[in-house]
Design a protein around this motif. Sequence first.
Motif, PDB file in Angstrom:
ATOM      1  N   ALA A  61       5.315   1.446 -13.142  1.00 40.75           N
ATOM      2  CA  ALA A  61       4.425   2.340 -12.389  1.00 40.75           C
ATOM      3  C   ALA A  61       2.963   2.064 -12.731  1.00 40.75           C
ATOM      4  CB  ALA A  61       4.781   3.800 -12.671  1.00 40.75           C
ATOM      5  N   ALA A  62       2.694   1.772 -13.999  1.00 43.04           N
ATOM      6  CA  ALA A  62       1.308   1.474 -14.409  1.00 43.04           C
ATOM      7  C   ALA A  62       0.827   0.215 -13.692  1.00 43.04           C
ATOM      8  CB  ALA A  62       1.256   1.297 -15.920  1.00 43.04           C
ATOM      9  N   GLU A  63       1.722  -0.760 -13.574  1.00 41.97           N
ATOM     10  CA  GLU A  63       1.370  -2.017 -12.871  1.00 41.97           C
ATOM     11  C   GLU A  63       1.140  -1.754 -11.372  1.00 41.97           C
ATOM     12  OE1 GLU A  63       3.597  -6.158 -11.853  1.00 41.97           O
ATOM     13  OE2 GLU A  63       4.211  -5.220 -13.725  1.00 41.97           O
ATOM     14  N   LEU A  64       2.032  -0.966 -10.782  1.00 43.59           N
ATOM     15  CA  LEU A  64       1.945  -0.709  -9.336  1.00 43.59           C
ATOM     16  C   LEU A  64       0.710   0.116  -8.969  1.00 43.59           C
ATOM     17  CD1 LEU A  64       5.631   0.014  -8.237  1.00 43.59           C
ATOM     18  CD2 LEU A  64       4.505  -2.142  -8.708  1.00 43.59           C
ATOM     19  N   SER A  65       0.244   0.921  -9.923  1.00 42.46           N
ATOM     20  CA  SER A  65      -0.907   1.795  -9.661  1.00 42.46           C
ATOM     21  C   SER A  65      -2.169   1.012  -9.337  1.00 42.46           C
ATOM     22  CB  SER A  65      -1.180   2.702 -10.860  1.00 42.46           C
ATOM     23  OG  SER A  65      -0.039   3.451 -11.124  1.00 42.46           O
ATOM     24  N   GLU A  66      -2.165  -0.289  -9.628  1.00 40.23           N
ATOM     25  CA  GLU A  66      -3.290  -1.133  -9.229  1.00 40.23           C
ATOM     26  C   GLU A  66      -3.373  -1.222  -7.699  1.00 40.23           C
ATOM     27  OE1 GLU A  66      -5.500  -2.409 -11.273  1.00 40.23           O
ATOM     28  OE2 GLU A  66      -4.447  -1.627 -13.034  1.00 40.23           O
ATOM     29  N   HIS A  67      -2.240  -1.024  -7.045  1.00 44.71           N
ATOM     30  CA  HIS A  67      -2.185  -1.136  -5.582  1.00 44.71           C
ATOM     31  C   HIS A  67      -2.180   0.225  -4.901  1.00 44.71           C
ATOM     32  CE1 HIS A  67      -1.299  -5.364  -6.095  1.00 44.71           C
ATOM     33  NE2 HIS A  67      -0.362  -5.039  -6.962  1.00 44.71           N
ATOM     34  N   ALA A  68      -1.393   1.150  -5.460  1.00 40.61           N
ATOM     35  CA  ALA A  68      -1.218   2.480  -4.860  1.00 40.61           C
ATOM     36  C   ALA A  68      -0.579   3.378  -5.904  1.00 40.61           C
ATOM     37  CB  ALA A  68      -0.311   2.368  -3.626  1.00 40.61           C
ATOM     38  N   PRO A  69      -0.687   4.700  -5.742  1.00 40.62           N
ATOM     39  CA  PRO A  69      -0.097   5.580  -6.752  1.00 40.62           C
ATOM     40  C   PRO A  69       1.413   5.343  -6.896  1.00 40.62           C
ATOM     41  CG  PRO A  69      -1.489   6.817  -5.246  1.00 40.62           C
ATOM     42  CD  PRO A  69      -1.367   5.447  -4.671  1.00 40.62           C
TER      43      PRO A  69
ATOM     44  N   GLY B 150       0.799  -1.223   0.000  1.00 40.21           N
ATOM     45  CA  GLY B 150       0.000   0.000   0.000  1.00 40.21           C
ATOM     46  C   GLY B 150       0.830   1.271   0.000  1.00 40.21           C
ATOM     47  N   TYR B 151       2.151   1.142  -0.101  1.00 37.07           N
ATOM     48  CA  TYR B 151       2.992   2.344  -0.178  1.00 37.07           C
ATOM     49  C   TYR B 151       2.798   3.024  -1.527  1.00 37.07           C
ATOM     50  CZ  TYR B 151       6.199   1.425   3.805  1.00 37.07           C
ATOM     51  OH  TYR B 151       6.753   1.247   5.026  1.00 37.07           O
ATOM     52  N   GLU B 152       2.747   4.348  -1.499  1.00 39.90           N
ATOM     53  CA  GLU B 152       2.892   5.125  -2.724  1.00 39.90           C
ATOM     54  C   GLU B 152       4.375   5.037  -3.091  1.00 39.90           C
ATOM     55  OE1 GLU B 152       0.943   8.891  -2.516  1.00 39.90           O
ATOM     56  OE2 GLU B 152       2.532   9.866  -3.648  1.00 39.90           O
ATOM     57  N   THR B 153       4.680   4.789  -4.352  1.00 35.29           N
ATOM     58  CA  THR B 153       6.088   4.590  -4.719  1.00 35.29           C
ATOM     59  C   THR B 153       6.593   5.676  -5.671  1.00 35.29           C
ATOM     60  OG1 THR B 153       5.302   3.029  -6.395  1.00 35.29           O
ATOM     61  CG2 THR B 153       6.229   2.076  -4.380  1.00 35.29           C
TER      62      THR B 153
END
Length: 263
Positions: A50-58, A33-36
């Motif tokens: 980043a597009a993949e991670l945005s499913e979890h958090a910005p 849940g960290y914003e990265t």
Amino acid sequence: MHDATNNTRKKALITGASSGIGYELAKLVAQRGYETVLLARRKDKLETLAAELSEHAPSFVVAGDLAAEATTTEVVAQIEQTHPQIDLLVNNAGFGKLAPFLEHTDADHRGLMQIHYFAPVTLINAFLPGMLERQRGHIINVASIAAKMGPWGHSTYAAAKAAMVSLTQSLAAEYPDQGVHFNYVNPGIVVTEFFDGEGYDAMSQSVRKHGIDVHKVARAINKLIDKPKLELCVPRHYRMLDWIKAISPSWAQRIVAKNSRAR
Ligand SMILES: NC(=O)c1ccc[n+]([C@@H]2O[C@H](COP(=O)([O-])OP(=O)(O)OC[C@H]3O[C@@H](n4cnc5c(N)ncnc54)[C@H](OP(=O)(O)O)[C@@H]3O)[C@@H](O)[C@H]2O)c1
């Protein structure tokens, strides 16, 4: 899909997130849940991640070269503007050059020191004060087992990683009990693009066969976030080198020299 930053969400800055350890770690950190904030030179790779991670958090991308002082200063200033609060800083970006000392140029020495020591210093300078103020933060520096005993072909690389380790130890001594954790990681040989770097084609199969899976390293670092400890060695048995060094530094040096020789 999450598309907005929020102030309660923890924020992580991971350097070297476009491949290898940083890439796999970024996924695990986002799943928490960290914003990265993802930093490396290859913007296209970072944007795909980043597009993949945005499913979890910005997730945000900053492209820049940390082996040059000017661009390091520039990208760190940029992140300070967009993300003044960083809760987890992972100094992971890096590269090596495998060659004896006299085959390194002055630019090689300076570039290795810049990316493995001065860039982390610049990043820590930018984000540690905020962590101390909030009494919450975690700095993880990805060093190397090479920091424990200089191997063949990695003179300045090993020196830069040893500097990174000493820096982490001093920070832990200087800012204890203030809610900020300072840890370093010593991976052994990990199968990543690191070995596409200059000189590594000469590395013998016998050295390479000890390579460990990158996911194992990322998972171990991810665990460190829950249970901080000063030093993490992956694989753990590499810590035996400390025992051998305690008995005889010369013996340890001979073992490392023999097992790291690439040509
Ligand atoms: N693989 C190993 O056996 C091993 C062992 C011990 C320690 N380590 C350390 O682990 C860290 C991660 O390495 P890895 O194995 O995951 O290798 P990797 O797959 O090659 O990843 C290195 C990362 O650092 C970034 N990077 C390299 N040069 C950069 C520069 N000039 N400016 C900004 N970013 C740069 C790369 O991105 P761009 O190319 O997109 O910039 C990439 O994201 C490094 O610090 C390395 O020294 C690796």
